[in-house]
Design a protein around this motif. Structure first.
Motif, PDB file in Angstrom:
ATOM      1  N   ARG A 196      34.470  43.194  44.645  1.00  9.62           N
ATOM      2  CA  ARG A 196      33.782  43.195  43.349  1.00  9.62           C
ATOM      3  C   ARG A 196      32.305  43.521  43.533  1.00  9.62           C
ATOM      4  N   TYR A 197      31.801  44.268  42.559  1.00 13.91           N
ATOM      5  CA  TYR A 197      30.388  44.620  42.566  1.00 13.91           C
ATOM      6  C   TYR A 197      29.644  43.387  42.082  1.00 13.91           C
ATOM      7  N   GLU A 198      29.290  42.543  43.027  1.00 10.75           N
ATOM      8  CA  GLU A 198      28.896  41.180  42.706  1.00 10.75           C
ATOM      9  C   GLU A 198      27.615  40.835  43.446  1.00 10.75           C
ATOM     10  N   GLU A 199      26.782  40.078  42.802  1.00 11.39           N
ATOM     11  CA  GLU A 199      25.585  39.557  43.481  1.00 11.39           C
ATOM     12  C   GLU A 199      26.053  38.497  44.476  1.00 11.39           C
ATOM     13  N   VAL A 200      25.726  38.688  45.755  1.00 13.13           N
ATOM     14  CA  VAL A 200      26.227  37.769  46.787  1.00 13.13           C
ATOM     15  C   VAL A 200      25.371  36.500  46.820  1.00 13.13           C
ATOM     16  N   ASP A 201      26.047  35.349  46.836  1.00 14.64           N
ATOM     17  CA  ASP A 201      25.337  34.074  47.035  1.00 14.64           C
ATOM     18  C   ASP A 201      26.250  33.128  47.810  1.00 14.64           C
ATOM     19  N   ALA A 202      25.948  31.827  47.814  1.00 12.28           N
ATOM     20  CA  ALA A 202      26.711  30.891  48.647  1.00 12.28           C
ATOM     21  C   ALA A 202      28.191  30.827  48.284  1.00 12.28           C
ATOM     22  N   SER A 203      28.537  31.178  47.048  1.00 18.70           N
ATOM     23  CA  SER A 203      29.955  31.093  46.671  1.00 18.70           C
ATOM     24  C   SER A 203      30.555  32.423  46.211  1.00 18.70           C
ATOM     25  N   HIS A 204      29.768  33.503  46.233  1.00 19.27           N
ATOM     26  CA  HIS A 204      30.278  34.815  45.815  1.00 19.27           C
ATOM     27  C   HIS A 204      30.068  35.862  46.900  1.00 19.27           C
ATOM     28  N   GLU A 205      31.140  36.553  47.239  1.00 19.08           N
ATOM     29  CA  GLU A 205      31.060  37.697  48.148  1.00 19.08           C
ATOM     30  C   GLU A 205      31.447  38.953  47.372  1.00 19.08           C
ATOM     31  N   HIS A 206      31.066  40.127  47.915  1.00 17.45           N
ATOM     32  CA  HIS A 206      31.547  41.371  47.303  1.00 17.45           C
ATOM     33  C   HIS A 206      32.920  41.735  47.841  1.00 17.45           C
ATOM     34  N   THR A 207      33.249  41.203  49.032  1.00 19.94           N
ATOM     35  CA  THR A 207      34.543  41.459  49.652  1.00 19.94           C
ATOM     36  C   THR A 207      35.139  40.110  50.015  1.00 19.94           C
ATOM     37  N   PHE A 208      36.272  39.767  49.439  1.00 21.30           N
ATOM     38  CA  PHE A 208      36.845  38.456  49.718  1.00 21.30           C
ATOM     39  C   PHE A 208      38.370  38.527  49.657  1.00 21.30           C
ATOM     40  N   TYR A 209      39.004  37.386  49.825  1.00 23.22           N
ATOM     41  CA  TYR A 209      40.465  37.372  49.932  1.00 23.22           C
ATOM     42  C   TYR A 209      41.085  36.534  48.830  1.00 23.22           C
ATOM     43  N   GLN A 210      42.174  37.045  48.324  1.00 24.20           N
ATOM     44  CA  GLN A 210      42.956  36.278  47.360  1.00 24.20           C
ATOM     45  C   GLN A 210      44.403  36.237  47.834  1.00 24.20           C
ATOM     46  N   MET A 211      45.153  35.326  47.262  1.00 23.52           N
ATOM     47  CA  MET A 211      46.591  35.369  47.489  1.00 23.52           C
ATOM     48  C   MET A 211      47.279  35.208  46.144  1.00 23.52           C
ATOM     49  N   GLU A 212      47.964  36.262  45.767  1.00 25.52           N
ATOM     50  CA  GLU A 212      48.678  36.256  44.510  1.00 25.52           C
ATOM     51  C   GLU A 212      50.041  35.617  44.717  1.00 25.52           C
ATOM     52  N   GLY A 213      50.532  34.930  43.720  1.00 25.04           N
ATOM     53  CA  GLY A 213      51.908  34.427  43.770  1.00 25.04           C
ATOM     54  C   GLY A 213      52.553  34.721  42.436  1.00 25.04           C
ATOM     55  N   MET A 214      53.833  35.085  42.460  1.00 27.03           N
ATOM     56  CA  MET A 214      54.514  35.348  41.181  1.00 27.03           C
ATOM     57  C   MET A 214      55.996  35.025  41.314  1.00 27.03           C
ATOM     58  N   ILE A 215      56.514  34.361  40.287  1.00 25.06           N
ATOM     59  CA  ILE A 215      57.977  34.230  40.211  1.00 25.06           C
ATOM     60  C   ILE A 215      58.438  34.804  38.875  1.00 25.06           C
ATOM     61  N   ILE A 216      59.536  35.531  38.932  1.00 25.25           N
ATOM     62  CA  ILE A 216      60.159  36.060  37.711  1.00 25.25           C
ATOM     63  C   ILE A 216      61.602  35.574  37.737  1.00 25.25           C
ATOM     64  N   ASP A 217      61.961  34.908  36.646  1.00 25.16           N
ATOM     65  CA  ASP A 217      63.340  34.400  36.598  1.00 25.16           C
ATOM     66  C   ASP A 217      63.748  34.260  35.142  1.00 25.16           C
ATOM     67  N   ARG A 218      64.982  33.778  34.915  1.00 26.82           N
ATOM     68  CA  ARG A 218      65.441  33.686  33.516  1.00 26.82           C
ATOM     69  C   ARG A 218      64.764  32.536  32.796  1.00 26.82           C
ATOM     70  N   LYS A 219      64.414  31.501  33.547  1.00 24.65           N
ATOM     71  CA  LYS A 219      63.730  30.380  32.917  1.00 24.65           C
ATOM     72  C   LYS A 219      62.604  29.900  33.827  1.00 24.65           C
ATOM     73  N   VAL A 220      61.385  30.115  33.386  1.00 23.81           N
ATOM     74  CA  VAL A 220      60.226  29.702  34.178  1.00 23.81           C
ATOM     75  C   VAL A 220      59.289  28.933  33.260  1.00 23.81           C
ATOM     76  N   SER A 221      58.798  27.795  33.729  1.00 22.82           N
ATOM     77  CA  SER A 221      57.945  26.974  32.860  1.00 22.82           C
ATOM     78  C   SER A 221      56.609  26.670  33.527  1.00 22.82           C
ATOM     79  N   VAL A 222      55.703  26.121  32.743  1.00 26.92           N
ATOM     80  CA  VAL A 222      54.426  25.669  33.285  1.00 26.92           C
ATOM     81  C   VAL A 222      54.671  24.593  34.351  1.00 26.92           C
ATOM     82  N   GLY A 223      55.736  23.824  34.169  1.00 28.29           N
ATOM     83  CA  GLY A 223      56.109  22.808  35.171  1.00 28.29           C
ATOM     84  C   GLY A 223      56.382  23.436  36.530  1.00 28.29           C
TER      85      GLY A 223
END
Ligand code: FA5
Length: 339
Positions: A196-223
């Motif tokens: 991200r084109y981001e101002e770098v500080d103690a908690s923001h980097e321009h290059t960082f890591y995420q981990m996405e998670g996704m489930i797709i099913d017939r019945k999925v809830s907030v639970g």
């Protein structure tokens, strides 16, 4: 003169001394130069004889100088080989202090946590999928229900390439890639680097890591979603951690939430990592928006989904009490060796 030159050359101990000898004979005030200067005052016969002798002397001198120079260079390298050779079998002192004399490298702290999470999610039947870091607008925004003039595009300042592509701003791109290539029901995680084109500080980097998670099913809830995130956090921290759930807005989920963690750098007291709020955003999530399912060709009446987008850097900061995100990419061994 020739004997004198030979003696001086033989006595020269190094290159500087030899240069001085050369100067003494052929320099401006040198002995040979003196002889040559007098040529004009001689008779033609004398001039021929002296000139010839001077040339012979000069040739001899050059020969002696060249031989001496070669000898000096050779002996210099010989002594360098004595004093400066590298014994590759010796353990350098700096490394011998590490792990009983055997120095072994290890993975980066972010990779360590990523691998642990991969292990726990694969044990729950998730597949690990990957996607490109250079993306197109469709996978980063369009298919995720950001319309062209959607103000949320500005939430994630984007690096564009000259070819009109972009550096992905989040791993949510892989939700779309997975929906394109896999058939539901599916469970995926997608760890990876984002920009991200981001101002770098103690908690923001321009290059960082995420981990996405996704489930797709017939019945999925907030639970289901909460259970997944609880499992994730308990696995990383080895105990229950203080979290709070707030409503959060992302165009690709409905409803959407922000999961914050009590800041473990300051224990909630306030520091630069949590911007003195005591809480750190680590885990936004929600139920997959019907428009996202539709654009992937799935009928929202039949299929439901839940997704989260973990901020890996910040999670690892909470895990180890790291007070500044810039340490991760600084390449400093003092930092890396602690993990
Ligand atoms: C997203 O990127 C969404 N794609 C997350 C998501 C996925 C929501 C699936 C719903 C469903 P956000 O912009 O908040 O959301 O970033 C997610 C996390 O990445 C943040 O909580 C934070 O931990 C981390 N993060 C964001 N910007 C930075 C930054 N500049 N430096 C370090 N970490 C960051």
């Amino acid at each position: 003169l020739e004997a004198e030159a030979a003696a001086a050359i033989a006595a020269a101990a190094d290159a500087e001394a030899l240069a001085q000898v050369t100067q003494n004979f052929t320099g401006k005030k040198g002995a040979l130069t003196g002889v040559m200067k007098q040529l004009g005052s001689l008779t033609p016969e004398e001039r021929t004889a002296v000139g010839k002798a001077a040339n012979t002397f000069k040739a001899k001198l050059d020969e002696l100088l060249a031989a001496k120079e070669k000898q000096l260079t050779e002996s210099k390298f010989a002594s360098l080989a004595e004093t400066e050779f590298l014994d590759l079998s010796v353990t350098p002192p700096e490394f011998s202090q590490v792990r009983g004399g055997v120095s072994s490298g290890h993975t980066h702290p972010i990779t360590q946590t990523q691998r642990r999470l991969e292990a726990i999610f694969t044990s729950m039947g998730f597949s690990i999928v990957d996607g490109p870091q250079v993306e197109d607008d469709y996978h980063n925004f369009g298919a995720l229900n950001f319309t062209d003039d959607h103000p949320a595009r500005d939430m994630q300042d984007t690096f564009y390439t000259v070819t009109g592509h972009l550096l992905r701003t989040h791993t949510s791109t892989v939700q779309i890639r997975a929906l394109e290539s896999m058939k539901p029901p599916l469970r995926i995680i997608a760890p990876g680097r984002v920009f991200r084109y981001e101002e770098v500080d103690a908690s923001h980097e321009h290059t960082f890591y995420q981990m996405e998670g996704m489930i797709i099913d017939r019945k999925v809830s907030v639970g289901n979603l909460l259970h997944l995130m609880q499992t994730l956090l308990t696995e990383v921290f080895g105990r229950e951690v203080d979290v709070r759930l707030r409503p959060g807005y992302f165009p690709f989920v409905e409803p959407g939430f922000e999961l914050d963690m009590k800041c473990l750098v300051c224990n909630g007291a306030g520091c630069s990592v949590c911007k003195h709020s005591g809480w750190v955003e680590v885990l936004p999530c929600g139920l997959v928006h019907p428009n996202v399912l539709r654009s992937a060709g799935l009928d929202p009446a039949e299929w439901q989904g839940a997704a989260f987008g973990l901020g890996l850097n910040r999670l690892v900061m909470m895990q180890h009490g790291i007070e500044d995100i810039r340490h991760f990419m600084a390449g400093k061994l003092e930092f890396l060796r602690q993990f």
